[in-house]
Design an enzyme around this catalytic site. Structure first.
Site, PDB file in Angstrom:
ATOM      1  N   ILE A 189       1.433  -2.015  57.800  1.00  0.00           N
ATOM      2  CA  ILE A 189       1.593  -1.090  57.229  1.00  0.00           C
ATOM      3  C   ILE A 189      -0.077  -0.730  56.270  1.00  0.00           C
ATOM      4  CG2 ILE A 189       2.945  -0.508  54.986  1.00  0.00           C
ATOM      5  CD1 ILE A 189       4.854  -3.290  55.888  1.00  0.00           C
ATOM      6  N   LYS A 212      -2.224 -12.569  48.923  1.00  0.00           N
ATOM      7  CA  LYS A 212      -1.892 -10.528  49.041  1.00  0.00           C
ATOM      8  C   LYS A 212      -1.443 -10.565  47.727  1.00  0.00           C
ATOM      9  CE  LYS A 212      -0.596 -11.695  53.676  1.00  0.00           C
ATOM     10  NZ  LYS A 212       0.935 -12.495  54.552  1.00  0.00           N
TER      11      LYS A 212
END
Lengths: 428, 428
Positions: free
Chosen positions: B136, B205
């Site tokens: 993504i 993340k």
């Protein structure tokens, strides 16, 4: 520090949003681009119109040329819409070395290649993120995010009006006509809704997405289009019963033999991520050979979402100006276009037939499918309470478009079939 | 035409995918960057290992320095993982004017600011799209797509292993231990799953996403973390019963008073788009003041999806090389970091209490909530068939974290409460 001076063509919904964001986020924008951003001149239709934002009347003009030819303006933001005149303005602006940010899908779908070619020639930027799917940065994603991949399928819910109508019909069992009227009252649909409901708006956006995704020059006439005006509440009820949502889908596909691009009401399996996209929201599903399934979801229209994309493009243009690289990152389609013939386009189909309620009907019907080598996934026969005769719902396996057209033509002359009530593409 | 020469550190899953894409899409890549791309040298752990791709043994080396210091190599792709040694390698590569593409979230979460500062100093690119959510392109989206907006919330399902486990527990009513074992057999979970299931991977993340979204330097220690190992199948059953899915969510929020970043198992209302993200898929939901709700969905890991992002970064680096603008587009966080105190962080809570089944218990409990000014959305009391006593499920309205901690502390000393069985954040 010298301000970067911007000219605006249009101060409607999106233009108003652009002014708001440039003012409200001025500090953040400066931190990113290193200069203040100033809106120097705005071309409007009426100087007298009441507006929801305060704008210095001195920067308004009714003459677009005052904006385009303004010596201090480096960047033109085009949010006035229209095609032929607008094209003249923008080509002239490029001729004079000005960069363009536009939200105009009609223009880009029809004259994108001409405008982009002029931009490359003039070493100018033309960015148009807002032209497809409003606030979703799908154009950047196709150009940069997936530059390494081979995209084979793009499916888009790229028209909020029709998605609002279909969602409402599906949830409330309402008729197309009633929901359209309501959408018009709420401002979700135009008083002349043709461009939306007949799929033209979506087709323009799919031409743009197909061009970027497949790196070949997809034109509007390459897109086969069917709108939603013939979708009945009965169709939607049947679709739901079988586990599908009805969506107006733009579908662009690429195989070795060529590409195909279409827009049509489509029955989408409810387990598919795009089936859950409801109301005025947009989504673009992208399948790449390497990356697999991806989907990008957000507001497809509206003042602030669309303006977000316009101003993000503006930031990109200014960064390029600072680096002296405008016009050098343009993506020029480099692949020869090969459109698939109808017998190379494969998809599943749903058919609803009203038939005589007597022995042997089903055999005759399945015989026709066999003749054209269309194999069937499921066949459901139900007695119809409202009308004489019976109804048969059929879902095919993947079948080519040419064969399905022959099947339907054959059905039209088959005596036991009283009426082909509906036919839809099926996905997922 | 001179080839651009690449050095690869690591030839595991992602490295293999990079080699595959560079070979298979060579023609498409050339059309975009104007030069052939050649993998010149690859540092591997073992020269003898059997590999699923054919690689010229002459380009393999066990000495990373041979890659880093190779005079013909312009770009280093780091897909070996690790932190301390890897940091040394990459800083040295930058020192020698080489550009970096990395998929290393651990490194970027811990030393991102140091590495990016060195890159700016050396006018080199450091791109790391693959470090968060695999295929993504969320990093590009935050940097460029939303450059004009003020992002106030980022919610991510950014760890595929835990999403697989929770999805499986939810669909099959299975226990955490059983599903973890199965995930390990299928290769979806490591033999030591701590980093995934305790939320550390997701926290790294979220530190990266928070830094980019809020343009301030979020560090790993700023993220409050709770993993999924204490989530029971009973909790998930209760969540579903109330209309929620259990997800390990990273949540980064920004308000005027500061930012907060956390990772925790969260009950997400099923109508929220992120609730439907299942299995090993990832998704990042972004809320911007102007753009509103958006979501980006796709494969979060795996050879080809991750390699797609790595090679897209490679294309971007090469384009910058051609234009002579490497290192000039780096986003350096420019906002001062202000972390919210616990009494500034507000969210809804779910509590499951095992209590004495006698009169007045509910009054005592609600009295405690009132004392700390936590108001309640719903309270459901059910007799428990398995155990003596009763169970009470409570969902609060927005409540600040500090007050909720006081409520729980108070409950621990309340005689009528036998056990606080579980407590979760609630979203949507």
């Amino acid at each position: 520090m010298n301000a970067i001076k911007i000219g605006l063509l249009g101060l409607g919904t999106v233009g108003t949003g652009v002014v708001r964001i440039v003012e409200k986020h001025q500090e953040d924008l400066m931190s990113q681009v290193g200069s203040p951003i100033r809106i120097e001149k705005i071309a409007v239709k009426s100087l007298e119109k009441e507006r929801s934002i305060a704008v210095d009347p001195a920067i308004l003009t009714q003459d677009p040329w005052e904006v385009i030819r303004h010596p201090d303006i480096d960047i033109i933001i085009e949010v006035m819409g229209g095609v032929e005149d607008t094209k003249t303005y923008l080509l002239d602006a490029l001729e004079h070395g000005k960069h363009i940010v536009t939200a105009n899908k009609d223009l880009m779908a029809l004259y994108g290649s001409e405008i982009l070619a002029k931009a490359v020639e003039q070493q100018c930027d033309v960015f148009y993120e807002a032209s497809v799917a409003g606030g979703i940065p799908i154009i950047r994603t196709l150009i940069e995010g997936f530059s390494s991949d081979r995209i084979t399928k793009i499916m888009g819910i790229v028209n909020g009006t029709t998605n609002y109508i279909l969602t409402k019909m599906s949830r409330e069992g309402a008729s197309y006509e009633d929901v359209l009227k309501e959408a018009q009252q709420l401002g979700y649909a135009e008083s002349d809704p043709t461009s939306d409901v007949e799929g033209l708006d979506a087709a323009r956006k799919m031409a743009i997405l197909g061009t970027l995704g497949f790196r070949t020059n997809v034109e509007l006439r390459d897109v086969s289009v069917r709108g939603i005006s013939s979708v009945s509440k009965e169709d939607i009820a049947y679709a739901r019963q079988l586990g599908y949502e009805m969506k107006l889908l733009g579908i662009a596909e690429r195989h070795d033999e060529g590409i195909s691009i279409s827009v049509q009401p489509t029955m989408v399996r409810t387990s598919h991520p795009i089936a859950a996209v409801s109301g005025v929201f947009n989504a673009v599903y992208v399948y790449g050979e390497a990356v697999g399934e991806t989907m990008f979801y957000g507001a497809g229209a509206g003042e602030m979402p669309t303006a977000t994309s316009v101003v993000a493009d503006l930031v990109a243009v200014i960064k390029n100006m600072k680096l002296g690289v405008n016009g050098l990152r343009a993506i020029v389609p480099y692949k020869e276009k090969k459109l698939k013939a109808d017998d190379q386009v494969f998809y599943k189909n749903f058919l609803l037939l009203q038939v005589d309620d007597k022995a042997g009907v089903l055999a005759q019907i399945t015989q026709v499918f066999a003749e054209y080598e269309v194999s069937l996934d499921s066949v459901i026969q139900t007695p119809n309470a409202q009308q004489p005769g019976a109804e048969i719902m059929i879902v095919t396996h993947l079948a080519n478009k040419a064969s399905m057209e022959k099947v339907i033509k054959h059905f039209e002359s088959l005596e036991v079939i009283r009426r082909i009530k509906s036919s839809y593409r099926v996905e997922g």
